[in-house]
Design a protein around this motif. Sequence first.
Motif, PDB file in Angstrom:
ATOM      1  N   SER A 197       0.834  -1.215   0.000  1.00 16.25           N
ATOM      2  CA  SER A 197       0.000   0.000   0.000  1.00 16.25           C
ATOM      3  C   SER A 197       0.861   1.254   0.000  1.00 16.25           C
ATOM      4  N   ILE A 198       1.995   1.191   0.692  1.00 14.86           N
ATOM      5  CA  ILE A 198       2.911   2.333   0.709  1.00 14.86           C
ATOM      6  C   ILE A 198       3.521   2.517  -0.680  1.00 14.86           C
ATOM      7  N   ASP A 199       3.911   1.402  -1.309  1.00  8.63           N
ATOM      8  CA  ASP A 199       4.462   1.483  -2.673  1.00  8.63           C
ATOM      9  C   ASP A 199       3.448   2.083  -3.639  1.00  8.63           C
ATOM     10  N   THR A 200       2.186   1.631  -3.533  1.00  2.88           N
ATOM     11  CA  THR A 200       1.142   2.168  -4.403  1.00  2.88           C
ATOM     12  C   THR A 200       0.963   3.662  -4.175  1.00  2.88           C
ATOM     13  N   GLY A 201       0.989   4.076  -2.913  1.00  2.00           N
ATOM     14  CA  GLY A 201       0.839   5.496  -2.606  1.00  2.00           C
ATOM     15  C   GLY A 201       1.898   6.350  -3.275  1.00  2.00           C
ATOM     16  N   PHE A 202       3.146   5.911  -3.237  1.00  2.00           N
ATOM     17  CA  PHE A 202       4.209   6.686  -3.866  1.00  2.00           C
ATOM     18  C   PHE A 202       4.114   6.649  -5.388  1.00  2.00           C
ATOM     19  N   ARG A 203       3.589   5.562  -5.937  1.00  2.00           N
ATOM     20  CA  ARG A 203       3.341   5.526  -7.383  1.00  2.00           C
ATOM     21  C   ARG A 203       2.275   6.564  -7.762  1.00  2.00           C
ATOM     22  N   LEU A 204       1.258   6.699  -6.927  1.00  2.00           N
ATOM     23  CA  LEU A 204       0.207   7.675  -7.185  1.00  2.00           C
ATOM     24  C   LEU A 204       0.734   9.104  -7.087  1.00  2.00           C
ATOM     25  N   CYS A 205       1.737   9.317  -6.226  1.00  2.00           N
ATOM     26  CA  CYS A 205       2.337  10.645  -6.112  1.00  2.00           C
ATOM     27  C   CYS A 205       2.872  11.134  -7.459  1.00  2.00           C
ATOM     28  N   ALA A 206       3.356  10.199  -8.261  1.00  2.00           N
ATOM     29  CA  ALA A 206       3.918  10.566  -9.556  1.00  2.00           C
ATOM     30  C   ALA A 206       2.843  11.044 -10.529  1.00  2.00           C
ATOM     31  N   LEU A 207       1.574  10.704 -10.257  1.00  2.00           N
ATOM     32  CA  LEU A 207       0.479  11.096 -11.150  1.00  2.00           C
ATOM     33  C   LEU A 207      -0.156  12.423 -10.753  1.00  2.00           C
ATOM     34  N   SER A 208       0.086  12.883  -9.549  1.00  2.00           N
ATOM     35  CA  SER A 208      -0.552  14.108  -9.074  1.00  2.00           C
ATOM     36  C   SER A 208       0.101  15.334  -9.705  1.00  2.00           C
ATOM     37  N   ASP A 209      -0.654  16.418  -9.759  1.00  2.00           N
ATOM     38  CA  ASP A 209      -0.099  17.701 -10.183  1.00  2.00           C
ATOM     39  C   ASP A 209      -0.791  18.804  -9.395  1.00  2.00           C
ATOM     40  N   ALA A 210      -0.521  20.051  -9.757  1.00  2.00           N
ATOM     41  CA  ALA A 210      -1.027  21.165  -8.960  1.00  2.00           C
ATOM     42  C   ALA A 210      -2.553  21.168  -8.862  1.00  2.00           C
ATOM     43  N   ARG A 211      -3.229  20.661  -9.880  1.00  2.00           N
ATOM     44  CA  ARG A 211      -4.689  20.614  -9.835  1.00  2.00           C
ATOM     45  C   ARG A 211      -5.196  19.289  -9.302  1.00  2.00           C
ATOM     46  N   LYS A 212      -4.575  18.207  -9.660  1.00  2.00           N
ATOM     47  CA  LYS A 212      -5.096  16.872  -9.371  1.00  2.00           C
ATOM     48  C   LYS A 212      -4.541  16.327  -8.055  1.00  2.00           C
ATOM     49  N   PHE A 213      -5.366  16.330  -7.030  1.00  2.00           N
ATOM     50  CA  PHE A 213      -5.056  15.751  -5.728  1.00  2.00           C
ATOM     51  C   PHE A 213      -5.440  14.270  -5.826  1.00  2.00           C
ATOM     52  N   ILE A 214      -4.455  13.427  -6.157  1.00  2.00           N
ATOM     53  CA  ILE A 214      -4.711  12.006  -6.411  1.00  2.00           C
ATOM     54  C   ILE A 214      -5.009  11.281  -5.102  1.00  2.00           C
ATOM     55  N   VAL A 215      -6.029  10.416  -5.128  1.00  2.00           N
ATOM     56  CA  VAL A 215      -6.467   9.683  -3.940  1.00  2.00           C
ATOM     57  C   VAL A 215      -6.613   8.205  -4.299  1.00  2.00           C
ATOM     58  N   SER A 216      -6.088   7.324  -3.461  1.00  2.00           N
ATOM     59  CA  SER A 216      -6.166   5.882  -3.722  1.00  2.00           C
ATOM     60  C   SER A 216      -7.617   5.417  -3.718  1.00  2.00           C
ATOM     61  N   ILE A 217      -7.893   4.320  -4.434  1.00  2.00           N
ATOM     62  CA  ILE A 217      -9.274   3.881  -4.612  1.00  2.00           C
ATOM     63  C   ILE A 217      -9.913   3.451  -3.298  1.00  2.00           C
ATOM     64  N   ASP A 218      -9.167   2.816  -2.405  1.00  2.00           N
ATOM     65  CA  ASP A 218      -9.764   2.409  -1.130  1.00  2.00           C
ATOM     66  C   ASP A 218     -10.104   3.619  -0.265  1.00  2.00           C
ATOM     67  N   LEU A 219      -9.270   4.662  -0.342  1.00  2.00           N
ATOM     68  CA  LEU A 219      -9.573   5.894   0.375  1.00  2.00           C
ATOM     69  C   LEU A 219     -10.770   6.603  -0.255  1.00  2.00           C
ATOM     70  N   VAL A 220     -10.866   6.578  -1.581  1.00  5.07           N
ATOM     71  CA  VAL A 220     -12.013   7.179  -2.259  1.00  5.07           C
ATOM     72  C   VAL A 220     -13.311   6.556  -1.763  1.00  5.07           C
ATOM     73  N   LEU A 221     -13.335   5.224  -1.657  1.00  3.40           N
ATOM     74  CA  LEU A 221     -14.535   4.550  -1.164  1.00  3.40           C
ATOM     75  C   LEU A 221     -14.899   5.035   0.234  1.00  3.40           C
ATOM     76  N   MET A 222     -13.906   5.194   1.072  1.00  2.00           N
ATOM     77  CA  MET A 222     -14.129   5.651   2.446  1.00  2.00           C
ATOM     78  C   MET A 222     -14.663   7.085   2.461  1.00  2.00           C
ATOM     79  N   LEU A 223     -14.120   7.939   1.592  1.00  2.68           N
ATOM     80  CA  LEU A 223     -14.526   9.339   1.551  1.00  2.68           C
ATOM     81  C   LEU A 223     -15.957   9.498   1.047  1.00  2.68           C
ATOM     82  N   VAL A 224     -16.295   8.815  -0.050  1.00  2.00           N
ATOM     83  CA  VAL A 224     -17.643   8.995  -0.607  1.00  2.00           C
ATOM     84  C   VAL A 224     -18.696   8.358   0.299  1.00  2.00           C
ATOM     85  N   HIS A 225     -18.327   7.298   0.999  1.00  2.00           N
ATOM     86  CA  HIS A 225     -19.264   6.687   1.944  1.00  2.00           C
ATOM     87  C   HIS A 225     -19.595   7.679   3.060  1.00  2.00           C
ATOM     88  N   ALA A 226     -18.578   8.390   3.550  1.00  2.00           N
ATOM     89  CA  ALA A 226     -18.806   9.383   4.605  1.00  2.00           C
ATOM     90  C   ALA A 226     -19.600  10.570   4.072  1.00  2.00           C
TER      91      ALA A 226
END
Length: 378
Positions: A197-226
Motif C-alpha cells: 500500500s505504501i508502494d502504491t501510494g508513492f506511485r500515485l504521487c507521480a500522477l498528481s499535479d497542482a490541480r489533481k489531488f490524487i487519492v487511492s481507490i480504497d480511500l475514495v470509497l471511504m470518503l464517498v461513503h462518509a
Amino acid sequence: MSEPASPYQGPIVSCLRLFLSVDLVGSTAFKQSSQVAQKLEDSNERDAVEPWFSPIAQFYKEIERLFAREWQSYVAGWGKKLNWPSGQSPELWKSAGDELLYTKVLSDHREALACIVCWKRAVSEYRQVLRTNHPSLDMKCTAWIAGFPLTNTEIVFKKHIDGLDDDDPVYVNLFLLHEYYRNSSNPDLTIDFIGPSIDTGFRLCALSDARKFIVSIDLVLMLVHAIRAKPVGANEVDLVFHYEGRKQLKGVIGDYPVFWIDMAADSGLDQIEDKLLRVEFSNTDDIKTFCELYFQSNSSGMIIPYIDGDQDGYFSNVPHGHKEKLIHLREYWVAESARRSDEVKSLADKGDGAEAKTEQVDGILKTIIKLLRDNTES
C-alpha cells in the motif's frame, strides 16, 4: 499536533493509517534561479543562508501551522457540530526533499474525510501565499491509506548501531516496535512504514499535479461513503471528485483506477477548459458502485478497508483470515518473548555477567506477555 497517547496495547494491534503528501512543484529550478539571488542581493540573509532557503523553510513551517490550525478547528468546531470523532491528531511522518508526508491513525472512517478537508484547506491557503510571493512555485498532493500489521508493516530503526544480537528479523522488529510504542519520544528510535500500500501510494504521487489531488481507490470509497451519510447542511465536507480511467502503475498489479480531488475548482480558465474537454465531476453514487465492483473483481489482491471498532459496520468487517493471522502473530510474539526471557535468566544463573540485562529484559517481557495474552484472549 499530537494528543495524549492512548493506553499502550502492545506492538501487534490492527490499525489503518491515512497518509498525506504535499510536494513543492518547481523547487529545483527555483533553487537554481538567479532571480532568487537577485531578490535577496541587498538582504542580510545573503550572508547567513542560501538565498533559496527561506522560501523552502517557510513552506515546511506554514504547512505545519495551517494544517494544525485546520485540524484544531475541526476538533473544536465543525467536528463537534457534526458529532464526528477526531481520534489521534495527524503527525509528521518524514520529509523527503521538498515533500512533506503526514500520517494519522484512523479510529473511524469519517476522520479520513475530515482530515482530507483540513489538508485541502491548508494547502489551498498556502498556495495563495506562493502565488503572491513566489509565483514560480506550486504544490501537488496525494493521499492513500494502509493497514497494519497485516499487508503492510511498521518498522523501527535504531539511530545508533549497537549490534542487537538476534538472528530473527521478525522478532527484532516486534521488540523495537514494543520499545517505540512504550516511549515514542525515545530519540534513538525512528519508525517507518513499508508494504504494497505504501508502494502504491508513492506511485500515485507521480500522477498528481497542482490541480489533481490524487487519492487511492480504497480511500475514495471511504470518503464517498462518509459524504453520502453526512448530516443535511454539512457543507464543510463537500469534495469534487474526478475519474480519468485506469492506468498501469509500475510494480502494482493490474490497471489502477485513478481518482482525484479538484484543487482548482475556482479557476475560470480550468472551468472553461473542462467544458471544451467535456470533463465532468463524478457523483458519489457512481463512485461507490464502481469501487465496490472493482474490489469484487480484484478480491484476490485487494480488500475493502476496515477499522477495528468503526461505528459503521461497512468498515468494521474484518476479512476472512485476518483475525486468525493476528492471533498467530501474537502467539508467536508471546512464545518467543518468553523463550528469550528464559535464556537470559539461564545465563544469569550460570554467572555469565548477564544480571543487569536479565533485570531489564525480564521487566520488559513480563509486560509484553501480560498485554498480549490479554489481547489474544479478547
